[in-house]
Design a protein around this motif. Structure first.
Motif, PDB file in Angstrom:
ATOM      1  N   MET A  44       3.735  16.103   9.904  1.00 17.10           N
ATOM      2  CA  MET A  44       4.329  14.905  10.402  1.00 17.10           C
ATOM      3  C   MET A  44       5.151  14.056   9.357  1.00 17.10           C
ATOM      4  O   MET A  44       4.967  14.385   7.962  1.00 17.10           O
ATOM      5  N   THR A  45       6.105  13.551   9.860  1.00 20.40           N
ATOM      6  CA  THR A  45       6.941  12.716   8.793  1.00 20.40           C
ATOM      7  C   THR A  45       6.205  11.447   8.336  1.00 20.40           C
ATOM      8  O   THR A  45       5.009  11.079   8.797  1.00 20.40           O
ATOM      9  N   VAL A  46       6.763  10.913   7.331  1.00 23.20           N
ATOM     10  CA  VAL A  46       6.089   9.432   6.828  1.00 23.20           C
ATOM     11  C   VAL A  46       5.747   8.677   7.998  1.00 23.20           C
ATOM     12  O   VAL A  46       4.891   7.961   8.295  1.00 23.20           O
ATOM     13  N   VAL A  98       5.497  -0.030  12.118  1.00 26.52           N
ATOM     14  CA  VAL A  98       5.853   1.022  11.051  1.00 26.52           C
ATOM     15  C   VAL A  98       7.034   0.458  10.054  1.00 26.52           C
ATOM     16  O   VAL A  98       7.039   0.461   8.773  1.00 26.52           O
ATOM     17  N   ALA A  99       8.299  -0.001  10.725  1.00 28.58           N
ATOM     18  CA  ALA A  99       9.185  -0.752   9.959  1.00 28.58           C
ATOM     19  C   ALA A  99       8.646  -1.618   9.031  1.00 28.58           C
ATOM     20  O   ALA A  99       9.288  -1.697   7.838  1.00 28.58           O
ATOM     21  N   GLU A 100       7.890  -2.682   9.517  1.00 26.66           N
ATOM     22  CA  GLU A 100       7.511  -3.713   8.841  1.00 26.66           C
ATOM     23  C   GLU A 100       6.510  -3.309   7.393  1.00 26.66           C
ATOM     24  O   GLU A 100       6.874  -3.628   6.466  1.00 26.66           O
ATOM     25  N   ALA A 101       5.604  -2.189   7.694  1.00 20.85           N
ATOM     26  CA  ALA A 101       4.884  -1.796   6.605  1.00 20.85           C
ATOM     27  C   ALA A 101       5.885  -0.849   5.545  1.00 20.85           C
ATOM     28  O   ALA A 101       5.368  -0.987   4.319  1.00 20.85           O
ATOM     29  N   SER A 102       6.743  -0.157   6.190  1.00 20.75           N
ATOM     30  CA  SER A 102       7.638   0.612   5.145  1.00 20.75           C
ATOM     31  C   SER A 102       8.407  -0.354   4.314  1.00 20.75           C
ATOM     32  O   SER A 102       8.910  -0.112   3.068  1.00 20.75           O
ATOM     33  N   ARG A 103       8.912  -1.775   4.857  1.00 19.13           N
ATOM     34  CA  ARG A 103       9.651  -2.275   4.293  1.00 19.13           C
ATOM     35  C   ARG A 103       8.623  -3.064   3.073  1.00 19.13           C
ATOM     36  O   ARG A 103       8.979  -3.302   1.855  1.00 19.13           O
ATOM     37  N   ILE A 104       7.343  -3.639   3.294  1.00 20.37           N
ATOM     38  CA  ILE A 104       6.459  -4.100   2.276  1.00 20.37           C
ATOM     39  C   ILE A 104       6.448  -3.143   1.402  1.00 20.37           C
ATOM     40  O   ILE A 104       6.350  -3.427   0.135  1.00 20.37           O
ATOM     41  N   LEU A 105       6.240  -1.897   1.628  1.00 21.32           N
ATOM     42  CA  LEU A 105       5.644  -0.878   0.465  1.00 21.32           C
ATOM     43  C   LEU A 105       7.132   0.125  -0.057  1.00 21.32           C
ATOM     44  O   LEU A 105       6.894   0.862  -0.645  1.00 21.32           O
ATOM     45  N   LEU A 109       9.249   2.016   1.578  1.00 17.95           N
ATOM     46  CA  LEU A 109       9.410   3.364   1.869  1.00 17.95           C
ATOM     47  C   LEU A 109      10.550   3.902   2.926  1.00 17.95           C
ATOM     48  O   LEU A 109      10.551   4.719   3.555  1.00 17.95           O
ATOM     49  N   ASP A 110      11.426   2.862   3.153  1.00 12.29           N
ATOM     50  CA  ASP A 110      12.362   2.879   4.185  1.00 12.29           C
ATOM     51  C   ASP A 110      13.152   4.274   4.064  1.00 12.29           C
ATOM     52  O   ASP A 110      13.229   5.036   5.053  1.00 12.29           O
ATOM     53  N   GLU A 111      13.410   4.475   2.798  1.00 10.99           N
ATOM     54  CA  GLU A 111      14.155   5.935   2.640  1.00 10.99           C
ATOM     55  C   GLU A 111      13.504   7.059   2.778  1.00 10.99           C
ATOM     56  O   GLU A 111      14.240   8.301   2.716  1.00 10.99           O
ATOM     57  N   TYR A 112      12.209   7.003   3.008  1.00 12.04           N
ATOM     58  CA  TYR A 112      11.317   8.176   2.893  1.00 12.04           C
ATOM     59  C   TYR A 112      10.654   8.366   4.360  1.00 12.04           C
ATOM     60  O   TYR A 112      10.005   9.227   4.421  1.00 12.04           O
ATOM     61  N   LEU A 113      11.120   7.647   5.381  1.00 12.76           N
ATOM     62  CA  LEU A 113      10.716   7.496   6.810  1.00 12.76           C
ATOM     63  C   LEU A 113      10.672   8.989   7.349  1.00 12.76           C
ATOM     64  O   LEU A 113       9.741   9.363   8.209  1.00 12.76           O
ATOM     65  N   SER A 114      11.549   9.573   7.188  1.00 13.93           N
ATOM     66  CA  SER A 114      11.844  10.804   7.682  1.00 13.93           C
ATOM     67  C   SER A 114      11.408  12.101   6.993  1.00 13.93           C
ATOM     68  O   SER A 114      11.507  13.379   7.360  1.00 13.93           O
ATOM     69  N   LEU A 145       7.218  14.308  -1.122  1.00 13.85           N
ATOM     70  CA  LEU A 145       6.783  12.855  -1.915  1.00 13.85           C
ATOM     71  C   LEU A 145       5.997  13.176  -3.280  1.00 13.85           C
ATOM     72  O   LEU A 145       5.330  14.182  -3.285  1.00 13.85           O
ATOM     73  N   SER A 146       6.235  12.362  -4.025  1.00 13.29           N
ATOM     74  CA  SER A 146       5.289  12.068  -5.192  1.00 13.29           C
ATOM     75  C   SER A 146       3.851  11.704  -4.766  1.00 13.29           C
ATOM     76  O   SER A 146       3.760  11.263  -3.688  1.00 13.29           O
ATOM     77  N   GLY A 147       2.833  11.822  -5.782  1.00 15.64           N
ATOM     78  CA  GLY A 147       1.615  11.225  -5.527  1.00 15.64           C
ATOM     79  C   GLY A 147       1.717   9.706  -5.399  1.00 15.64           C
ATOM     80  O   GLY A 147       0.802   9.317  -4.155  1.00 15.64           O
ATOM     81  N   GLY A 148       2.482   9.074  -6.004  1.00 17.95           N
ATOM     82  CA  GLY A 148       2.525   7.804  -5.636  1.00 17.95           C
ATOM     83  C   GLY A 148       2.829   7.232  -4.424  1.00 17.95           C
ATOM     84  O   GLY A 148       2.435   6.399  -3.689  1.00 17.95           O
ATOM     85  N   GLN A 149       4.048   8.035  -3.963  1.00 14.71           N
ATOM     86  CA  GLN A 149       4.669   7.951  -2.541  1.00 14.71           C
ATOM     87  C   GLN A 149       3.715   8.142  -1.694  1.00 14.71           C
ATOM     88  O   GLN A 149       3.578   7.420  -0.348  1.00 14.71           O
ATOM     89  N   ARG A 150       2.899   9.163  -1.899  1.00 17.69           N
ATOM     90  CA  ARG A 150       1.665   9.568  -0.741  1.00 17.69           C
ATOM     91  C   ARG A 150       0.742   8.532  -0.587  1.00 17.69           C
ATOM     92  O   ARG A 150       0.394   8.324   0.618  1.00 17.69           O
ATOM     93  N   GLN A 151       0.388   7.978  -1.637  1.00 13.90           N
ATOM     94  CA  GLN A 151      -0.508   6.962  -1.599  1.00 13.90           C
ATOM     95  C   GLN A 151      -0.066   5.640  -1.028  1.00 13.90           C
ATOM     96  O   GLN A 151      -0.683   4.933  -0.356  1.00 13.90           O
TER      97      GLN A 151
END
Length: 351
Positions: free
Chosen positions: A90-92, A114-121, A123-128, A134-140
């Motif tokens: 699955m994608t992010v 999902v958009a709101e959570a990705s903004r907070i974290l 992660l917008d550019e990684y959603l697809s 992803l790196s370990g930090g991005q996965r977490q």
């Protein structure tokens, strides 16, 4: 958001009791960290709050609701583990929204959360992307985002940074602290790393062998520990301890520190055994030959000098000067007696 209250909480596995009647209140919006050595019961206690472990005695409340017997899905909590547990195919965005999809939420509502959570974290550019990209930090961050999307009343973190390297741990500590400030949620966080506890917590709960040793703000525990265990556990490097004997009112004799230590605390009778504790930054290197240097950790702006006292006791001295001493050198030490803490034979702080 809401708080969490534990009342006389007990956990047994057969005849073995691992959590011993814990009382604790985590206030609405508070960041509370459970800290302690391996096997102290911190993860078990967190899993009891989550409903992943049954409670053998006592009660657990989330807000005004008694959730002691409630199913995990009914408690209004979301848990983030040290393993990311992301679906590799699955994608992010799909990973973050999967829980809501399974509970029948409409796609538009899922996309919005999902958009709101990705903004907070961020992660917008990684959603697809998929997790392998992803790196370990991005996965977490994705795992945390999955929790945010659920909109829980309480966030539970079980050593979420333990699989990351040192640089990423620092980065993610900052991210989690920022997340707490932004969403204002009640968070309970488990770690064995007291640096994480000191930098993240509003309140620290120090656990040992299934019991609470002390609860308080990070600097309160650092500056005013109730016992020798807390004094030694909170602070890096750890507090130095040397054996001492009460010489009389206001005086402790300790060979490890070179003689008498004056103190204003209430001491037991003359001849009683006590321990004297000093933080590494309260010891200073002087000219002398009583202490042998075992190692110097020169880190640039700070140095940690490890020495052995004439008694064989080990001490660490923190210096913000470049000390210029190395293995095998002989030095003296000095300190201000007002910085010393005294602990009784039972480990409790004398005040």
């Amino acid at each position: 958001m809401t708080g969490v209250t534990l009342k006389k909480v007990v956990k047994r596995y057969g005849d073995v009791q691992v959590i011993h009647g814990i009382d604790l209140e985590v206030k609405d919006g508070e960041f509370c960290v459970f800290v302690g050595p391996s096997g102290c019961g911190k993860s078990t206690l967190l899993r009891m709050v989550a409903g992943l472990e049954e409670t053998s005695g006592g009660s657990i409340q989330i807000g005004s609701r008694d959730v002691t017997e409630a199913d995990p899905s009914e408690r209004g909590v979301a848990m983030v583990f040290q393993t990311y547990a992301l679906y590799p195919h699955m994608t992010v965005a799909e990973n973050m929204g999967f829980g809501l999809k399974m509970t029948g939420h409409p796609k538009a509502a899922i996309d919005k959360k999902v958009a709101e959570a990705s903004r907070i974290l961020k992660l917008d550019e990684y959603l697809s992307r998929k997790p392998k990209a992803l790196s370990g930090g991005q996965r977490q961050r994705v795992a945390i985002g999955r929790a945010i999307v659920r909109g829980p009343e309480v966030f539970l973190f079980d050593e979420p940074l333990s699989n990351l390297d040192a640089e990423l741990r620092v980065e993610m500590r900052v991210e989690i602290a920022r997340l707490h400030r932004e969403i204002g949620a009640t968070m309970i966080y488990v770690t064995h790393d007291q640096v994480e506890a000191m930098t993240l917590a509003d309140k620290i709960v120090v656990l040992r062998k299934g019991r609470v040793e002390q609860v308080g703000k990070p600097l309160d525990l650092y500056n005013d520990p109730d016992n020798k265990f807390v004094a030694g556990f909170i602070g890096s490097p750890a507090m130095n301890f040397v054996a001492g004997t009460v010489a009389g009112p206001g005086s402790v004799t300790t060979k490890g520190l070179g003689g008498a230590v004056a103190t204003s605390v209430a001491l037991p009778g003359a001849g009683a055994e006590v321990s004297v504790g000093l933080r590494p930054q309260h010891l200073k290197i002087t000219a002398g030959s009583d202490y042998r240097v075992e190692m110097t950790e020169a880190l640039g702006g700070v140095s940690f000098v490890h020495v052995t006292a004439p008694t064989g006791e080990k001490l660490v001295i923190e210096s913000h000067d470049q000390v210029g001493v190395g293995m095998g050198d002989k030095v003296g030490i000095t300190f201000d007696a007002k910085d010393a803490m005294v602990f009784g034979a039972d480990g409790m702080r004398l005040r």
